[in-house]
Design an enzyme around this catalytic site. Structure first.
Site, PDB file in Angstrom:
ATOM      1  N   ASP A  52     -12.226   7.820   0.665  1.00  0.00           N
ATOM      2  CA  ASP A  52     -13.165   6.740   0.959  1.00  0.00           C
ATOM      3  C   ASP A  52     -13.248   6.558   2.481  1.00  0.00           C
ATOM      4  O   ASP A  52     -12.523   7.216   3.227  1.00  0.00           O
ATOM      5  CB  ASP A  52     -12.712   5.413   0.310  1.00  0.00           C
ATOM      6  N   ASP A  54     -13.192   3.600   5.547  1.00  0.00           N
ATOM      7  CA  ASP A  54     -12.955   2.206   5.882  1.00  0.00           C
ATOM      8  C   ASP A  54     -13.616   1.909   7.214  1.00  0.00           C
ATOM      9  O   ASP A  54     -13.590   2.740   8.126  1.00  0.00           O
ATOM     10  CB  ASP A  54     -11.441   1.950   6.008  1.00  0.00           C
ATOM     11  N   ASP A 128      -0.291   2.393  11.193  1.00  0.00           N
ATOM     12  CA  ASP A 128       0.977   3.066  10.930  1.00  0.00           C
ATOM     13  C   ASP A 128       1.135   4.405  11.666  1.00  0.00           C
ATOM     14  O   ASP A 128       1.875   4.511  12.632  1.00  0.00           O
ATOM     15  CB  ASP A 128       1.238   3.207   9.417  1.00  0.00           C
TER      16      ASP A 128
HETATM   17  P1  ATP Z   1      -5.930   7.330   1.979  1.00  0.00           P
HETATM   18  O1  ATP Z   1      -7.068   6.330   1.769  1.00  0.00           O
HETATM   19  O2  ATP Z   1      -6.361   8.746   2.041  1.00  0.00           O
HETATM   20  O3  ATP Z   1      -4.802   7.115   1.059  1.00  0.00           O
HETATM   21  P2  ATP Z   1      -5.691   5.944   4.475  1.00  0.00           P
HETATM   22  O4  ATP Z   1      -5.018   6.352   5.761  1.00  0.00           O
HETATM   23  O5  ATP Z   1      -7.156   5.681   4.551  1.00  0.00           O
HETATM   24  O6  ATP Z   1      -5.325   7.056   3.431  1.00  0.00           O
HETATM   25  P3  ATP Z   1      -5.475   3.274   3.476  1.00  0.00           P
HETATM   26  O7  ATP Z   1      -4.399   2.708   2.626  1.00  0.00           O
HETATM   27  O8  ATP Z   1      -6.843   3.394   2.933  1.00  0.00           O
HETATM   28  O9  ATP Z   1      -4.924   4.689   3.941  1.00  0.00           O
HETATM   29  O10 ATP Z   1      -5.478   2.434   4.816  1.00  0.00           O
HETATM   30  C1  ATP Z   1      -6.506   2.553   5.819  1.00  0.00           C
HETATM   31  C2  ATP Z   1      -5.889   2.488   7.194  1.00  0.00           C
HETATM   32  O11 ATP Z   1      -5.236   1.228   7.372  1.00  0.00           O
HETATM   33  C3  ATP Z   1      -4.817   3.517   7.452  1.00  0.00           C
HETATM   34  O12 ATP Z   1      -5.356   4.730   7.886  1.00  0.00           O
HETATM   35  C4  ATP Z   1      -3.965   2.853   8.508  1.00  0.00           C
HETATM   36  O13 ATP Z   1      -4.543   2.996   9.778  1.00  0.00           O
HETATM   37  C5  ATP Z   1      -4.044   1.395   8.111  1.00  0.00           C
HETATM   38  N1  ATP Z   1      -2.911   1.024   7.233  1.00  0.00           N
HETATM   39  C6  ATP Z   1      -2.883   1.022   5.878  1.00  0.00           C
HETATM   40  N2  ATP Z   1      -1.707   0.618   5.402  1.00  0.00           N
HETATM   41  C7  ATP Z   1      -0.958   0.337   6.470  1.00  0.00           C
HETATM   42  C8  ATP Z   1       0.371  -0.142   6.633  1.00  0.00           C
HETATM   43  N3  ATP Z   1       1.150  -0.403   5.577  1.00  0.00           N
HETATM   44  N4  ATP Z   1       0.816  -0.336   7.896  1.00  0.00           N
HETATM   45  C9  ATP Z   1       0.021  -0.082   8.971  1.00  0.00           C
HETATM   46  N5  ATP Z   1      -1.213   0.380   8.862  1.00  0.00           N
HETATM   47  C10 ATP Z   1      -1.726   0.585   7.661  1.00  0.00           C
HETATM   48 MG    MG Z   2      -8.424   4.923   2.939  1.00  0.00          MG
END
Ligand code: ATP
Ligand code: MG
Length: 484
Positions: A52, A54, A128
């Site tokens: 997805d 964001d 993160d």
């Molecule tokens: P995916 O959606 O492929 O699992 P993602 O990196 O997009 O990976 P998400 O959970 O959708 O992960 O979170 C979006 C963004 O928000 C992350 O890329 C990160 O920058 C931030 N983020 C999410 N969770 C955390 C956390 N627990 N601590 C710090 N930053 C976070």
């Molecule tokens: Mg994501």
């Protein structure tokens, strides 16, 4: 901070769905800054298909709501976000965040509330991993890189911003995220993280809500690299925190199911994370069944019902599996004894049962992973499904003759004891309703309505499990377990 040309990073608007472009465009036109950030940018740069996209902006959630009106809903308390609908798609729009104030964290440093709006620099610093901090502005065709994240993407390194110890204390779920991204992307974990990723550190996960941990476990199960992440969960002591009663060992059944799940995801099929929970908890379930039959003297059907409840209740102390998923799991387990020793006159009805597919997949996986107690019935059902009506009749007759012979010869194994007697209803015993979260899907709630039959009654075609027919369901709501 360096500003890179998007095209140099392999990014272009052609790779983006219109929904995210629309959201960024509307925010920009309303005078706000808006970027795509996180996994979407990272995955595109790696040539993967993002799950997805964001968005992040300097508009507060209330301002985002002003821009999008009824297309927008503000959600979350700990972490307030705007959900914006663009066509049928939903885009998460977060506001730049500043570091949380001291009093919004627990004594151990865990962040409780995270709604201080800030600048893009502050927003970057509280993310993160470096690889998740690239800000892509598609209309301007630029990428903002605050920490040489592009280098980490190129060298396939998973690096946390700041002190890993502190970052794990702030949010222990980051430990799980470390293993998830390492397994999913095939990245190496920075030695600074490895130095603190210990079993002791993993104990911090006990402070995380079991609801959130269930969501995280689902992400682990559905990322397509389950077989890779399972040994890592064991190695870093996280398995023990997530699945307290499940021996920390990838046994052949779990291994087979993990491979199967990954394969399904690779070819774009849906998977039901509850199916994998059924696999993981199968061993504890069998042990508990044995306890109830051997030590408490219950008949097998009652032992199974009680064991199912016990095992799921214990697991709920770590990850709270929603009710509909618990129902599914118990039905899959219950199906095992039905499929192992079906009454001949019930075979056809069973094959049309709503839970047949998942139960059969489970049985076949057991069989293929070397579980001899299935007595070849996985294969038997596999063949049965492809027969004509006449062939089915013949097969059932042959099965019946063999069954009669075997019954005369042998006593039944533990799991089959009581198979001729009425089974306990699959999910009749409702405990007190849980507070906090409502089940997200309602497809299986009809399972809760069956009445309690008396054990010792003759099982008939009127049994609840047989009464339930396969019904046409909205596939967005119900997905079935892995198929071969
Ligand atoms: P995916 O959606 O492929 O699992 P993602 O990196 O997009 O990976 P998400 O959970 O959708 O992960 O979170 C979006 C963004 O928000 C992350 O890329 C990160 O920058 C931030 N983020 C999410 N969770 C955390 C956390 N627990 N601590 C710090 N930053 C976070
Ligand atoms: Mg994501």
């Amino acid at each position: 901070m360096q500003t890179l040309r998007a095209s140099k990073c392999g990014l272009s608007t052609a790779l983006l769905p219109s929904s995210i472009l629309d959201v960024i465009d509307c925010l920009t036109k309303a005078g706000y800054e808006a970027y795509i950030v996180g996994g979407g940018v990272r995955d595109l740069m790696l040539g993967h298909r993002p799950k997805d996209f964001d968005a992040v902006t300097n508009a507060t959630p209330a301002q985002v709501k002003e821009v999008f009106g009824r297309r927008c809903r503000i959600i979350g308390r700990r972490f307030e976000l705007a959900h914006v609908y663009s066509g049928r798609e939903l885009i998460e729009v977060a506001t730049f965040r500043a570091p949380p104030k001291q009093r919004q964290a627990t004594a151990a440093g865990m962040i409780l509330r995270d709604n201080n709006w800030g600048t893009i620099e502050q927003d970057y610093a509280r993310r993160d991993f470096s690889i998740n901090t690239l800000y892509y502005q598609p209309q301007k065709g630029i990428v903002l890189d605050f920490c040489r994240a592009v280098d980490d993407i190129q060298s396939k390194t998973l690096r946390l911003l700041g002190e890993p110890q502190v970052r794990f204390e702030e949010d222990p779920v980051r430990m799980l995220r470390t293993l998830r991204f390492a397994a999913k992307l095939g990245f190496q974990i920075d030695p600074a993280i490895l130095a603190v990723l210990t079993a002791k550190q993993a104990e911090l996960l006990r402070d995380v809500s079991p609801h959130r941990l269930y969501d995280e476990s689902q992400k682990l199960f559905t990322m397509g690299h389950l077989h890779r992440v399972l040994p890592m969960l064991i190695e870093y002591g996280i398995w023990k925190q997530l699945f307290a009663d499940i021996p920390a060992q990838v046994n052949p059944f779990i291994q087979k199911a993990a491979q199967n799940t990954d394969q399904r995801i690779q070819i774009g099929k849906t998977i039901n994370p509850a199916f994998f929970y059924a696999v993981l908890l199968w061993q504890p379930f069998l042990q508990r069944c044995e306890f109830y039959t051997q030590q408490k003297g219950l008949v097998a059907s009652e032992a199974r019902a009680q064991a199912g409840l016990d095992v799921l209740k214990r697991q709920a102390t770590r990850t709270i599996i929603p009710r509909f998923a618990e129902t599914f799991i118990r039905e899959v387990w219950e199906m095992q004894s039905r499929l192992l020793d079906p009454k001949p006159q019930q075979i056809e009805a069973l094959s049309g049962h709503a839970r047949f597919r998942a139960g059969f997949d489970f049985l076949l996986l057991r069989e293929k992973s070397g579980d001899g107690s299935t007595q070849g019935m996985g294969q038997w059902w596999e063949s049965y499904q492809h027969l004509s009506a006449d062939e089915k009749e013949q097969t059932i007759r042959a099965y019946n003759r063999k069954r009669q012979r075997n019954r005369r010869k042998s006593t039944e194994p533990v799991l089959q004891q009581g198979a001729d007697t009425e089974i306990e209803p699959l999910v009749e015993q409702q405990e007190k309703p849980r507070r906090g979260r409502q089940p997200r899907r309602t497809a299986s709630t009809d399972n809760n309505t069956v009445s309690v039959p008396q054990s010792g009654q003759q099982q008939s075609l009127d049994h609840p499990i047989l009464r339930r027919k396969r019904v046409q369901r909205d596939l967005n709501q119900v997905v079935f377990g892995p198929t071969q």
